[in-house]
Design an enzyme around this catalytic site. Structure first.
Site, mmCIF file in Angstrom:
data_model
loop_
_atom_site.group_PDB
_atom_site.id
_atom_site.type_symbol
_atom_site.label_atom_id
_atom_site.label_comp_id
_atom_site.label_asym_id
_atom_site.label_seq_id
_atom_site.Cartn_x
_atom_site.Cartn_y
_atom_site.Cartn_z
ATOM 1 N N PRO A 165 0.840 -1.212 0.000
ATOM 2 C CA PRO A 165 0.000 0.000 0.000
ATOM 3 C C PRO A 165 0.868 1.251 0.000
ATOM 4 C CG PRO A 165 -0.008 -1.025 2.178
ATOM 5 C CD PRO A 165 0.720 -1.972 1.256
ATOM 6 N N ASP A 166 0.356 2.315 -0.615
ATOM 7 C CA ASP A 166 1.117 3.557 -0.500
ATOM 8 C C ASP A 166 0.724 4.223 0.811
ATOM 9 O OD1 ASP A 166 -0.872 5.444 -2.964
ATOM 10 O OD2 ASP A 166 -1.292 4.797 -0.909
ATOM 11 N N PHE A 167 1.008 5.480 0.967
ATOM 12 C CA PHE A 167 0.802 6.134 2.276
ATOM 13 C C PHE A 167 -0.459 6.984 2.311
ATOM 14 C CE2 PHE A 167 4.733 4.953 4.266
ATOM 15 C CZ PHE A 167 5.605 4.731 3.210
ATOM 16 N N ARG A 168 -0.718 7.735 1.217
ATOM 17 C CA ARG A 168 -1.750 8.778 1.325
ATOM 18 C C ARG A 168 -2.983 8.548 0.463
ATOM 19 N NH1 ARG A 168 3.289 10.555 1.797
ATOM 20 N NH2 ARG A 168 3.785 11.598 3.751
ATOM 21 N N GLN B 5 12.053 6.866 -3.011
ATOM 22 C CA GLN B 5 11.656 7.132 -1.627
ATOM 23 C C GLN B 5 11.246 5.829 -0.947
ATOM 24 O OE1 GLN B 5 9.166 11.017 -1.418
ATOM 25 N NE2 GLN B 5 8.946 10.275 -3.521
ATOM 26 N N ASN B 6 11.239 4.762 -1.720
ATOM 27 C CA ASN B 6 10.744 3.479 -1.218
ATOM 28 C C ASN B 6 11.839 2.707 -0.491
ATOM 29 O OD1 ASN B 6 8.420 4.258 -2.529
ATOM 30 N ND2 ASN B 6 8.825 3.006 -4.351
ATOM 31 N N ILE B 7 11.433 1.850 0.400
ATOM 32 C CA ILE B 7 12.382 1.073 1.216
ATOM 33 C C ILE B 7 12.312 -0.416 0.874
ATOM 34 C CG2 ILE B 7 12.207 2.704 3.146
ATOM 35 C CD1 ILE B 7 10.274 0.523 4.447
ATOM 36 N N ASP B 8 11.556 -0.732 -0.196
ATOM 37 C CA ASP B 8 11.189 -2.134 -0.457
ATOM 38 C C ASP B 8 12.190 -2.924 -1.299
ATOM 39 O OD1 ASP B 8 8.619 -0.753 -2.625
ATOM 40 O OD2 ASP B 8 10.703 -1.240 -3.127
ATOM 41 N N HIS C 37 15.079 7.290 1.515
ATOM 42 C CA HIS C 37 14.462 7.074 2.832
ATOM 43 C C HIS C 37 14.913 5.765 3.454
ATOM 44 C CE1 HIS C 37 11.047 10.039 1.606
ATOM 45 N NE2 HIS C 37 12.209 10.624 1.796
ATOM 46 N N CYS D 82 22.044 -1.170 16.197
ATOM 47 C CA CYS D 82 21.873 -0.870 17.623
ATOM 48 C C CYS D 82 22.122 0.613 17.869
ATOM 49 C CB CYS D 82 22.872 -1.697 18.445
ATOM 50 S SG CYS D 82 22.920 -1.199 20.182
ATOM 51 N N SER E 219 3.518 11.499 -4.534
ATOM 52 C CA SER E 219 2.579 12.594 -4.232
ATOM 53 C C SER E 219 3.331 13.914 -4.133
ATOM 54 C CB SER E 219 1.861 12.317 -2.902
ATOM 55 O OG SER E 219 2.819 12.274 -1.841
ATOM 56 N N ALA F 274 1.210 2.872 -13.109
ATOM 57 C CA ALA F 274 2.601 2.839 -13.584
ATOM 58 C C ALA F 274 2.944 1.489 -14.195
ATOM 59 C CB ALA F 274 3.538 3.143 -12.420
HETATM 60 N N1 APR Z 1 0.651 3.925 -10.440
HETATM 61 C C1 APR Z 1 1.088 5.208 -10.362
HETATM 62 N N2 APR Z 1 0.884 6.009 -9.281
HETATM 63 C C2 APR Z 1 0.206 5.474 -8.248
HETATM 64 C C3 APR Z 1 -0.284 4.144 -8.253
HETATM 65 C C4 APR Z 1 -0.033 3.366 -9.417
HETATM 66 N N3 APR Z 1 -0.472 2.089 -9.525
HETATM 67 N N4 APR Z 1 -0.935 3.924 -7.071
HETATM 68 C C5 APR Z 1 -0.840 5.063 -6.362
HETATM 69 N N5 APR Z 1 -0.171 6.001 -7.060
HETATM 70 C C6 APR Z 1 0.160 7.371 -6.668
HETATM 71 C C7 APR Z 1 -0.840 8.018 -5.729
HETATM 72 O O1 APR Z 1 -1.876 8.654 -6.464
HETATM 73 C C8 APR Z 1 0.044 9.043 -5.001
HETATM 74 O O2 APR Z 1 0.090 10.275 -5.716
HETATM 75 O O3 APR Z 1 1.385 7.320 -5.934
HETATM 76 C C9 APR Z 1 1.433 8.399 -5.017
HETATM 77 C C10 APR Z 1 1.832 7.860 -3.664
HETATM 78 O O4 APR Z 1 1.898 8.943 -2.782
HETATM 79 P P1 APR Z 1 2.247 8.676 -1.248
HETATM 80 O O5 APR Z 1 1.350 7.610 -0.723
HETATM 81 O O6 APR Z 1 2.251 10.026 -0.579
HETATM 82 O O7 APR Z 1 3.712 8.071 -1.278
HETATM 83 P P2 APR Z 1 5.070 8.853 -1.503
HETATM 84 O O8 APR Z 1 4.897 9.979 -2.468
HETATM 85 O O9 APR Z 1 6.090 7.839 -1.830
HETATM 86 O O10 APR Z 1 5.368 9.437 -0.035
HETATM 87 C C11 APR Z 1 6.606 10.064 0.169
HETATM 88 O O11 APR Z 1 6.189 10.083 2.542
HETATM 89 O O12 APR Z 1 5.390 9.013 4.389
HETATM 90 C C12 APR Z 1 6.540 9.345 3.718
HETATM 91 O O13 APR Z 1 8.572 8.197 3.812
HETATM 92 C C13 APR Z 1 7.280 8.115 3.278
HETATM 93 O O14 APR Z 1 8.586 7.791 1.279
HETATM 94 C C14 APR Z 1 7.326 8.223 1.772
HETATM 95 C C15 APR Z 1 7.114 9.705 1.531
#
Ligand code: APR
Length: 255
Positions: A34-37, A102-105, A120, A128, A195, A237
Site C-alpha cells: 500500500p502507498d501512504f496517502r 523514496q521506497n524502502i522495499d 528514505h 543498535c 505525491s 505505472a
Molecule cells: N501507479 C502510479 N501512481 C500510483 C499508483 C499506481 N499504480 N498507485 C498510487 N499512485 C500514486 C498516488 O496517487 C500518489 O500520488 O502514488 C502516489 C503515492 O503517494 P504517497 O502515498 O504520498 O507516497 P510517496 O509519495 O512515496 O510518499 C513520500 O512520505 O510518508 C513518507 O517516507 C514516506 O517515502 C514516503 C514519503
C-alpha cells in the site's frame, strides 16, 4: 491508457540525453504494497505522528514494531512489477542513469536497476542505537518475534533502529547530495508514483526544471505539483511505463 501521452513520453525520452527517475510508493502499489496517502494507504491506518516520527520511535518503539509486524509479510511477499522492470530496461537501453527512490522495499534492485539511491533508507537492515551493531531483517524479526517485544541488541540491550528514515530524521547527506546532483544535471526526470508531499525528495523535480530539464509525471491522480510537469501520464505505472518503453523501442528501431 492514453496512447497519445505514451507516444509523447517515448519521444521525450528519445530526445533526452540524461534521464533520471524519481519514484515513490505508487510504483510499488501493483506489487501489493500500500502507498501512504491514497485511500487505504498506510497513513490512513496508522497516524504518522504516532508511528512515523523519530521522536515517537525513541519514546514508543513498540508502536513502530507493531506496524512493522503487520507490514513485513507484505514487503516480503512483494515482487517487482512491470513498472520496476520497465525502469531496469530503460537503464539497459541507456535511458535511465539512476533511480532515486523514496521506497524502502528494494524492488528496483530486484528488478535489475543497478544504480538506486534509497533516499528514505531500507527495511532490510537496522543498527543498535548504542553500539552501532548492524542487524539483518531476519535478525530483527527474530529479536522482536515474541509478543509485543521490541527488537533490542543482545550485546547491550539497547533498542535496534531499522535503517528507514523517520519523519524528523535527517537523510543520508551523501545520498541526498548525489540525488540533487543527478536531478540538476538531467534533462528529463520521470516522476513515478509520487505525491510530492514530503521534502526534500519533493524538491528534486524542481532541480531538473531549474536547469531547463523536463518532467514527466506518472500517477493515477493529479498532484499539487502537476503545473511543473511537461507531461502528465495518468494511469497505473505498471501499465504506462512498459508501454512507454515499448513505444521508445519502436522509435529507436525506426530511427
Ligand atoms: N501507479 C502510479 N501512481 C500510483 C499508483 C499506481 N499504480 N498507485 C498510487 N499512485 C500514486 C498516488 O496517487 C500518489 O500520488 O502514488 C502516489 C503515492 O503517494 P504517497 O502515498 O504520498 O507516497 P510517496 O509519495 O512515496 O510518499 C513520500 O512520505 O510518508 C513518507 O517516507 C514516506 O517515502 C514516503 C514519503
Amino acid at each position: 491508457m492514453d496512447e497519445e501521452c505514451i507516444g509523447r513520453a517515448a519521444r521525450m525520452i528519445l530526445d533526452s540525453i540524461q534521464v533520471v527517475a524519481l519514484t515513490g510508493a505508487g510504483i510499488s502499489v501493483e506489487s501489493g504494497i500500500p502507498d501512504f496517502r491514497s485511500p487505504g494507504g498506510l497513513w490512513t491506518k496508522y497516524d504518522p505522528l504516532l508511528y512515523g516520527t523519530y521522536e515517537s520511535f525513541i519514546h514508543h518503539p513498540e508502536r513502530f514494531w507493531e506496524m512493522a509486524k503487520e507490514l513485513n509479510p507484505t514487503l516480503e511477499s512483494a515482487e517487482p512489477n512491470p513498472a520496476h522492470y520497465a525502469l531496469a530496461e530503460l537503464e539497459k537501453l541507456g535511458k535511465c542513469r539512476a533511480v532515486i527512490t523514496q521506497n524502502i522495499d528494494h524492488l528496483h534492485q530486484r528488478a535489475g536497476s543497478t544504480d538506486v539511491l534509497e533516499l528514505h533508507g531500507t527495511h532490510r537492515t537496522g543498527h543498535c542505537m548504542r553500539c552501532g551493531r548492524v542487524f539483518s531483517l531476519e535478525e530483527m524479526k527474530e529479536l522482536s518475534a515474541h509478543g509485543d517485544r521490541v527488537a533490542c541488541c543482545p550485546d547491550d540491550q539497547a533498542i535496534i533502529k531499522p535503517d528507514v528514515v523517520f519523519f524528523g530524521e535527517p537523510l543520508d547527506s551523501r545520498v541526498l547530495a548525489r540525488a540533487a546532483e543527478l536531478a540538476s544535471t538531467s534533462d528529463l526526470m520521470l516522476v513515478i508514483g509520487c505525491s510530492l508531499e514530503v521534502y526534500p525528495a519533493a524538491a528534486l523535480p524542481e532541480y531538473t526544471k531549474r536547469r531547463g530539464g523536463k518532467l514527466i509525471f506518472f500517477n493515477t491522480v493529479a498532484t499539487y505539483h502537476d503545473h511543473l510537469a511537461d507531461l502528465v501520464c495518468l494511469g497505473k505505472a505498471g501499465e504506462s511505463l512498459p508501454a512507454v518503453v515499448e513505444a521508445y523501442k519502436r522509435l529507436t528501431s525506426m530511427a
